[in-house]
Enzyme design. Structure first.
Site, PDB file in Angstrom:
ATOM      1  CG  HIS A  18      -4.549 -30.036  -4.888  1.00  0.00           C
ATOM      2  ND1 HIS A  18      -3.888 -31.132  -4.390  1.00  0.00           N
ATOM      3  CD2 HIS A  18      -4.155 -29.948  -6.181  1.00  0.00           C
ATOM      4  CE1 HIS A  18      -3.136 -31.675  -5.335  1.00  0.00           C
ATOM      5  NE2 HIS A  18      -3.288 -30.967  -6.447  1.00  0.00           N
ATOM      6  CG  HIS A  20      -1.593 -27.687  -9.971  1.00  0.00           C
ATOM      7  ND1 HIS A  20      -0.289 -28.027  -9.683  1.00  0.00           N
ATOM      8  CD2 HIS A  20      -2.359 -28.689  -9.469  1.00  0.00           C
ATOM      9  CE1 HIS A  20      -0.269 -29.194  -9.047  1.00  0.00           C
ATOM     10  NE2 HIS A  20      -1.513 -29.619  -8.904  1.00  0.00           N
ATOM     11  NE  ARG A  74       5.685 -18.772 -25.761  1.00  0.00           N
ATOM     12  CZ  ARG A  74       5.650 -18.893 -27.069  1.00  0.00           C
ATOM     13  NH1 ARG A  74       6.144 -17.940 -27.835  1.00  0.00           N
ATOM     14  NH2 ARG A  74       5.152 -19.968 -27.625  1.00  0.00           N
ATOM     15  CG  ASP A 141       3.927 -29.005  -6.750  1.00  0.00           C
ATOM     16  OD1 ASP A 141       4.083 -29.348  -5.556  1.00  0.00           O
ATOM     17  OD2 ASP A 141       3.101 -29.555  -7.510  1.00  0.00           O
ATOM     18  N   GLY A 173       3.888 -33.996 -10.320  1.00  0.00           N
ATOM     19  CA  GLY A 173       4.428 -34.739 -11.466  1.00  0.00           C
ATOM     20  C   GLY A 173       4.058 -36.205 -11.428  1.00  0.00           C
ATOM     21  CG  HIS A 200       0.527 -33.927  -6.483  1.00  0.00           C
ATOM     22  ND1 HIS A 200       1.034 -32.730  -6.062  1.00  0.00           N
ATOM     23  CD2 HIS A 200      -0.547 -33.628  -7.252  1.00  0.00           C
ATOM     24  CE1 HIS A 200       0.287 -31.738  -6.562  1.00  0.00           C
ATOM     25  NE2 HIS A 200      -0.671 -32.259  -7.288  1.00  0.00           N
ATOM     26  CD  GLU A 203      -3.326 -37.561  -9.845  1.00  0.00           C
ATOM     27  OE1 GLU A 203      -2.136 -37.231  -9.618  1.00  0.00           O
ATOM     28  OE2 GLU A 203      -4.072 -36.907 -10.600  1.00  0.00           O
ATOM     29  CG  ASP A 281      -5.517 -31.451  -9.594  1.00  0.00           C
ATOM     30  OD1 ASP A 281      -4.492 -30.860  -9.184  1.00  0.00           O
ATOM     31  OD2 ASP A 281      -5.479 -32.579 -10.128  1.00  0.00           O
TER      32      ASP A 281
END
Ligand SMILES: [Zn+2]
Length: 348
Positions: A18, A20, A74, A141, A173, A200, A203, A281
């Site tokens: 996990h 991101h 970007r 995700d 999210g 998710h 939490e 995370d």
């Protein structure tokens, strides 16, 4: 913590399930991107960036920093720079397998080409894999508050690149925003097309969110899910069905999803036989690493044998096909056996 315990954790073969990609932006990387794009953060010192952005009074302050970081990603080269940093960290931390979460809808929302970014990320990992002992897979995700259309687009992108490094579709999210029911068909479609489902839940929301992730979306693994500790029936269900929870201790404390590390439900979940793993995370945003997560678990009372068991559980909970999982498990077991023998010799 003793240096020998720290050394044991460092040498333990580990898997990160996990993490991101967007959350792997460190204060240093944000400063670099800020200078590249002459943003308002370009003039700040590293310490000022840390104080203003990388400390969180509450969950929404954390989401705000997440947004600032994403505004600085970007073009594909920016994402690749973050990936490079992440891969380097995996090597340093003795991480052998990782499932990295990328959220294409963030890129789409900011008018960027989410598919071109994904293609470059996958290409980089293909070139990385033969030269290292680390294998990387991807979870794409969806963002819960952004609705069905973006989720369907994400599911189709995941399906297009399934077998080329993408293993799963995920839902992240704000779990207190839109109901899970709105994503039922998207996730059913993804499952029918051979994708694993990662959600998710539990939490900032209660155990009912975890039940929903299982029954409405057919989740194969839960991101966080520590609120399951409030529901004995749910803990039993997770244990019986071998449904894993990705526990992220530093994350929960820093976002204030949980108050004190010393009272975190992780211990209870582990002792009840819930398949828990340890994860970072957002290692950049929380300035943590996987060994530091294992050290925190040790502070909560887990012994070396427990930490080794959790490392093995992370292979067991991985979105891998049976032969790949068996091979990785064998490798972990051999190394852990060797590590235990060396430990016994040192102590004895
Ligand atoms: Zn997460």
């Amino acid at each position: 913590m003793s240096s020998s315990a720290r050394n044991f954790i460092r040498r333990l073969p580990k898997a990160e399930l996990h993490v991101h990609l967007e959350g792997s932006v460190t204060p240093e990387l944000l400063l670099e991107l800020g200078r590249k794009y002459s943003s308002e953060y370009a003039q700040l010192s590293l310490q000022e960036i840390r104080t203003r952005l990388f400390q969180y009074e509450n969950f929404s302050a954390f989401l705000n920093t997440y947004r600032v970081v994403c505004e600085h990603l970007r073009e594909p080269a920016d994402y690749l720079m973050v990936l490079e940093h992440l891969l380097h960290g995996f090597q340093e931390q003795n991480i052998r397998y990782a499932e990295v979460i990328y959220t294409p809808s963030i890129a789409w929302k900011m008018g960027r080409d989410g598919k071109a970014i994904l293609m470059q990320l996958l290409d980089r990992c293909t070139r990385f894999h033969p030269t290292s002992a680390i294998s990387i897979h991807w979870i794409l995700d969806c963002v819960r508050q952004w609705g069905r259309e973006a989720a369907d687009k994400t599911a189709h992108l995941a399906e297009e690149f399934r077998g080329r490094g993408v293993k799963a579709i995920g839902l992240g999210g704000d779990e207190n925003s839109l109901p899970l029911e709105g994503y039922r068909e998207t996730f059913a479609w993804a499952r029918a097309h051979g994708l694993f489902c990662h959600v998710h839940a539990g939490e900032t929301g209660g155990p009912e969110q975890v039940w929903g992730a299982i029954h409405v979306l057919g989740a194969n693994r839960i991101g966080h899910g520590f609120q399951a500790a409030r529901d004995a029936g749910l803990m039993e269900y997770l244990r019986e069905h071998a449904l894993g929870l990705d526990i992220c201790l530093t994350s929960n404390i820093k976002t204030r999803a949980w108050g004190l590390l010393s009272s975190h439900p992780f211990q209870l979940l582990y002792r009840r036989g819930v398949p828990v793993t340890l994860n970072t995370d957002d290692p950049g945003l929380f300035e943590t690493s996987l060994p530091q997560e294992y050290e925190k678990a040790a502070q909560l009372g887990l012994q070396r044998s427990d930490l080794a068991r959790i490392a093995l559980q992370s292979v067991q909970s991985a979105f891998l096909a049976h032969p790949e999982k068996t091979a990785l498990m064998q490798q972990f077991q051999d190394e852990i056996y060797q590590l235990g023998k060396e430990d016994a010799e040192t102590l004895g």
